[in-house]
Design an enzyme around this catalytic site. Structure first.
Site, PDB file in Angstrom:
ATOM      1  N   HIS A   1       0.827  -1.207   0.000  1.00  0.00           N
ATOM      2  CA  HIS A   1       0.000   0.000   0.000  1.00  0.00           C
ATOM      3  C   HIS A   1       0.857   1.251   0.000  1.00  0.00           C
ATOM      4  O   HIS A   1       2.078   1.205   0.154  1.00  0.00           O
ATOM      5  CB  HIS A   1      -0.945   0.002   1.210  1.00  0.00           C
ATOM      6  CG  HIS A   1      -0.248   0.008   2.548  1.00  0.00           C
ATOM      7  ND1 HIS A   1       0.299   1.144   3.103  1.00  0.00           N
ATOM      8  CD2 HIS A   1      -0.008  -0.992   3.431  1.00  0.00           C
ATOM      9  CE1 HIS A   1       0.840   0.859   4.276  1.00  0.00           C
ATOM     10  NE2 HIS A   1       0.677  -0.442   4.504  1.00  0.00           N
TER      11      HIS A   1
ATOM     12  N   CYS B   1       3.297  -4.935   6.877  1.00  0.00           N
ATOM     13  CA  CYS B   1       2.879  -4.656   5.502  1.00  0.00           C
ATOM     14  C   CYS B   1       4.023  -4.006   4.715  1.00  0.00           C
ATOM     15  O   CYS B   1       5.079  -3.696   5.254  1.00  0.00           O
ATOM     16  CB  CYS B   1       1.654  -3.755   5.486  1.00  0.00           C
ATOM     17  SG  CYS B   1       0.126  -4.616   5.924  1.00  0.00           S
TER      18      CYS B   1
END
Length: 355
Positions: free
Chosen positions: A213, A229
């Site tokens: 992301h 992440c």
């Protein structure tokens, strides 16, 4: 200058501390508008922000240099040119990352020994904070932020399940508990916008709870800052989501030492884990290099390497590929005769590894 350097250090420290709290995403769940194929095609920029390199054996890309302006910092240069902060620091020893100065020539580290795994789809190498995207026989390389030692990114084989535009973030209970313990309040949902830690776009993965992301911070891409992440610059992820399709394989590996061939040249790339380089890290990398070189020699008969070149690669551990040897070739009539001369001129000896 001292005050400027101190200010830069404090900014780094503040960014890292806040990143570990606000950017915690190990169990993060996201929701947003799913991208469609038609929209992806119409919105994809014609010219990629990140070069698409041809692959030459086990290598790709090339080194270049750029000249800094007075107001430049490595963090800003990285954000503008899709380069990680630490890869710039390691490639330019002796240059102040917060005040490189006007007219300073710095190395742009876009030369790579490719990871030694199946080269398809997305490969994230945690040891170098880079994401490789293989498509149509070429490769693009992006910097990524990865998990910290306390909250590491998973070593996994996964795939892309869904690209998202303007994702909302639903902080898991563990992260809300961190905020509560610190006397702060974190809502159950953070809507899309400048305050969203997921940035402008995201790719959901089949590895539950993990995303590739964007970010709402300019600092941290290309470093260990997340709770698992993978963070990209918004300028990168906003293009990348339109290039990657559902089902694209994603391999997450940890490979600090890479070795490969370009023609008959042997190239080695070594990455130290942090900006500082401890003796313990040095010794550990040396052992890994020894094993890599020996394994490579077993797979590639006829390879000779120079110990001095390898020692330099380990001593620097700057992530820049170095030619450390070659694969010797013989014409057909030599195979039945004596072994060719070794580098010290002793004929008839068995070819050996100069390591």
């Amino acid at each position: 200058m001292y005050r400027t350097q101190l200010t830069g250090f404090l900014l780094v420290l503040l960014a890292l501390v806040s990143a570990n709290v606000v950017g915690a995403e190990t169990e993060a769940q996201a929701a947003g508008q799913e991208l469609t194929t038609a929209k992806g095609k119409s919105d994809t920029p014609e010219k990629p922000r990140v070069p698409r390199f041809s692959i030459d054996g086990d290598l790709a890309g090339e080194l270049s240099v750029m000249t800094t302006r007075y107001e430049d910092t490595f963090a800003a240069i990285g954000n503008q040119n899709s380069l990680g902060y630490l890869e710039l620091v390691k490639a330019n020893p002796g240059v102040d990352p917060w005040l490189p100065g006007d007219g300073t020539r710095i190395t742009v580290p876009r030369h790579y020994v490719l990871p030694d795994v199946k080269r398809e789809g997305i490969i994230i190498n945690l040891a170098e904070y880079r994401l490789y995207y293989f498509t149509e026989g070429k490769v693009q390389v992006y910097p990524v932020g990865v998990g910290t030692d306390d909250n590491p990114s998973p070593l996994t084989n996964a795939e892309v399940t869904m690209p998202l535009e303007s994702p909302a973030w639903y902080p898991p209970a563990s992260i809300r508990a961190e905020y509560e313990a610190a006397g702060e309040y974190l809502p159950r949902m953070i809507p899309p916008g400048p305050g969203n830690p997921l940035g402008s776009h995201a790719l959901m993965l089949s590895e539950k709870g993990y995303l590739i992301h964007g970010t709402n911070k300019l600092f941290g891409v290309g470093m260990q800052v997340s709770h698992g992440c993978f963070r990209m610059y918004n300028e990168d992820i906003s293009r990348f989501v339109y290039e990657v399709s559902k089902g694209t394989p994603v391999q997450v590996i940890h490979e600090p030492v890479k070795i490969g061939l370009k023609g008959n040249e042997v190239w080695l790339e070594v990455h130290r884990p942090e900006e500082d380089y401890s003796q313990q890290d040095r010794e550990q990398l040396w052992k890994q290099v020894q094993k890599k070189v020996e394994d490579f020699r077993q797979k590639m008969p006829g390879v000779e390497v120079k110990r001095m070149a390898i020692e330099l690669a380990v001593d620097q551990a700057d992530g820049l590929p170095r030619m450390v040897g070659e694969r010797l070739t013989r014409v057909a009539d030599e195979s039945a005769g004596p072994m060719r001369s070794t580098p010290d001129g002793n004929k008839g000896e068995k070819q050996r590894l100069w390591f």
